[in-house]
Design an enzyme around this catalytic site. Structure first.
Site, PDB file in Angstrom:
ATOM      1  N   SER A 147      83.036  12.599  80.376  1.00 27.85           N
ATOM      2  CA  SER A 147      84.055  13.150  81.277  1.00 27.85           C
ATOM      3  C   SER A 147      83.514  13.226  82.694  1.00 27.85           C
ATOM      4  O   SER A 147      82.305  13.420  82.901  1.00 27.85           O
ATOM      5  CB  SER A 147      84.475  14.550  80.823  1.00 27.85           C
ATOM      6  OG  SER A 147      85.299  15.162  81.796  1.00 27.85           O
ATOM      7  N   TYR A 160      82.697  23.116  78.097  1.00 24.72           N
ATOM      8  CA  TYR A 160      83.120  21.733  77.864  1.00 24.72           C
ATOM      9  C   TYR A 160      82.218  20.764  78.626  1.00 24.72           C
ATOM     10  O   TYR A 160      81.752  19.759  78.077  1.00 24.72           O
ATOM     11  CB  TYR A 160      84.569  21.567  78.290  1.00 24.72           C
ATOM     12  CG  TYR A 160      85.091  20.147  78.217  1.00 24.72           C
ATOM     13  CD1 TYR A 160      85.529  19.615  77.008  1.00 24.72           C
ATOM     14  CD2 TYR A 160      85.152  19.337  79.355  1.00 24.72           C
ATOM     15  CE1 TYR A 160      86.012  18.311  76.929  1.00 24.72           C
ATOM     16  CE2 TYR A 160      85.636  18.039  79.297  1.00 24.72           C
ATOM     17  CZ  TYR A 160      86.062  17.533  78.081  1.00 24.72           C
ATOM     18  OH  TYR A 160      86.528  16.239  78.015  1.00 24.72           O
TER      19      TYR A 160
END
Length: 255
Positions: A147, A160
């Site tokens: 990400s 995350y």
């Protein structure tokens, strides 16, 4: 997805894409099938979505199969490979795409949140690779979906982002470890992608704000990510390993 017999770079290959019933995973499954691969479409809960992905693959002339296993629980990797073995006798391409979010700043994330997001996003890929190495053929490909949140401080996604940082380090280590077998290992880091897991994009203002992060002034589409994964999965990506490919449309270049 349109089948193009002149571009069947993955003909005869078998791929497994975790979390491919929807979103980015679905686009990756469709793209690999378009290149000629037989694709394992993994899902955890949404059987209808996975069936739709498989139908789209077959309608376009590709082939695949679905397998349902939950990630982030004890024995998840063993269960996944047991389900895979019912359909195939070896693997050429593994895409670790499945992931969950854990929004929150450092003071907001609970231990349960933390354990869950690390179990799915970091621990599961680790053991999926470990237990899949006997099935992964020499010259194979591993692509881990990371990400863009690892590029800059992102306080609202603290846990995350940490899982994706762990996945990127694992990518680097595996590339060195598996190079002797001709296996490439890379990560792909999307920016903001328009999928049904981002319902907030229905708000025009919010979507415009997200688009403004990219130099192209738009949000990404799942196909933007899938095309890069297909390159890495093909023989064209044979000399690329241990890399984290940014697929964010130049997001944050001015920061």
């Amino acid at each position: 997805m349109e089948k193009d017999d002149t571009m069947q770079r993955l003909h005869g290959k078998t791929a497994l894409v975790t979390g491919s019933g929807r979103g980015i995973g679905r686009a990756i499954a469709l793209r690999l099938a378009a290149e000629g691969a037989r694709v394992g479409i993994h899902y955890a809960a949404d059987e209808t979505a996975a069936a739709k992905t498989l139908a789209a693959v077959e309608e376009a002339g590709g082939s695949g199969f679905t397998l349902r296993t939950e990630l982030g629980v004890p024995g998840d990797a063993d269960a996944l490979w047991a389900a895979f073995d019912e359909h195939a006798d070896g693997l050429d391409i593994l895409v670790n795409n499945a992931g969950v979010a854990a929004p929150g700043t450092i003071d907001q994330v609970t231990e349960d949140d933390y354990d869950r997001v690390f179990a799915v996003n970091a621990k599961a890929p680790f053991f999926i690779v470990q237990k899949g190495l006997s099935r992964l053929r020499d010259g194979g490909r591993i692509v881990n979906i990371s990400s863009g949140v690892t590029k800059v401080a992102f306080p609202g996604m603290t846990a995350y982002a940490a899982t994706k940082g762990a996945l990127e380090v694992l990518t680097l280590t595996l590339a060195q470890t598996l190079g002797s077998r001709g296996i490439t290992v890379n990560a792909v880091s999307p920016g903001t992608i328009e999928t049904d897991i981002h319902p907030w994009m229905a708000d025009a203002g919010a979507k415009a704000a997200a688009a403004a992060f990219s130099v192209f002034n738009r949000v990404g589409q799942p196909e933007d990510v899938a095309d890069v994964v297909a390159f890495l999965a093909s023989s064209d990506g044979r000399w690329v390993t241990g890399q984290n490919i940014d697929v964010s449309g130049g997001s944050g270049l001015g920061i």
